[in-house]
Motif scaffolding. Structure first.
Motif, short mmCIF file in Angstrom:
data_model
loop_
_atom_site.label_atom_id
_atom_site.label_comp_id
_atom_site.label_asym_id
_atom_site.label_seq_id
_atom_site.Cartn_x
_atom_site.Cartn_y
_atom_site.Cartn_z
N PHE A 128 0.89 -1.52 -0.05
CA PHE A 128 0.08 0.27 -0.34
C PHE A 128 0.76 1.19 -0.38
O PHE A 128 0.65 2.42 -0.82
N VAL A 129 2.19 0.95 1.19
CA VAL A 129 3.06 2.17 0.69
C VAL A 129 3.53 2.63 -0.43
O VAL A 129 3.52 4.02 -0.67
N LYS A 130 3.58 1.35 -1.47
CA LYS A 130 4.82 1.15 -2.39
C LYS A 130 3.60 2.40 -3.06
O LYS A 130 3.24 3.14 -4.17
N ASP A 131 2.27 1.88 -3.74
CA ASP A 131 1.25 2.14 -4.61
C ASP A 131 0.86 3.64 -4.19
O ASP A 131 0.67 4.12 -5.11
N GLN A 132 0.88 3.92 -3.12
CA GLN A 132 0.02 5.47 -2.46
C GLN A 132 1.40 5.87 -2.67
O GLN A 132 1.53 7.81 -2.21
N LYS A 133 2.37 6.20 -2.81
CA LYS A 133 3.92 6.64 -2.63
C LYS A 133 3.97 7.39 -1.62
O LYS A 133 4.44 8.72 -0.91
N VAL A 134 3.64 6.78 -0.48
CA VAL A 134 4.26 7.57 0.96
C VAL A 134 5.10 7.58 1.59
O VAL A 134 6.46 6.86 0.73
#
Length: 172
Positions: A128-134
């Motif tokens: 999720f972090v990678k997909d959302q560019k957190v």
């Protein structure tokens, strides 16, 4: 900055959420740049990973979970429980979003489906972090299943710290 705060309802996760908003409120503030415009550049994502309850499809014995006396399968019952848990978390996250949006930071919420495996939960969060560019993950040192007496890191916290490719801030 996009900041992800993980919330499971534990005291540590709520403390991490408070820390997240205070951190975002303080970033980019200088004498030449008013506080309000600095806040508008940041986003807080409040994430919960649902502890999904699983049942074995091989168990066919009917159960009577309600007062009306109707029998349902264990699979139907666990599905009902999972829907109730999700519904409660939707409400909880909406309340948190309203509370933290008052600070002027853009806030969004997300629920991921979980597992009994802390490693699986951690990998789901990192995806999720990678997909959302957190840019930063903020989480409590232990969650609901943590060992408070030893002040050890909880298993999800430890796994995230080990596999994350973005910075992780652990709040005691």
């Amino acid at each position: 900055m996009r900041l992800l705060a993980l919330v499971d309802g534990s005291e540590h996760s709520l403390r991490a959420l408070d820390y997240s908003i205070n951190l975002l409120n303080g970033i980019g503030i200088s004498e030449n740049r008013p506080k309000k415009s600095a806040k508008n550049n940041h986003e807080l994502i409040i994430l919960n990973v649902l502890p999904t309850i699983h049942s074995s499809p091989g168990i066919l014995t009917p159960i009577k979970p309600s007062k009306d006396g109707k029998s349902i399968s264990l699979d139907q019952y666990t599905n009902q429980v999972n829907r109730i848990i999700e519904s409660e978390w939707v409400k909880n996250l909406e309340e948190l979003k309203i509370k933290y949006e008052k600070s002027g930071v853009r806030t969004s919420t997300k629920i991921l489906k979980g597992s009994h495996s802390s490693r699986y939960v951690a990998y789901s969060i990192i995806k999720f972090v990678k997909d959302q560019k957190v840019d930063l993950i903020v989480l409590g040192s232990v969650g609901l299943g943590g060992v408070l007496k030893n002040k050890a890191l909880g298993s999800v916290t430890r796994n995230i710290a080990e596999i994350s490719t973005c910075p992780v801030l652990i709040v005691p």
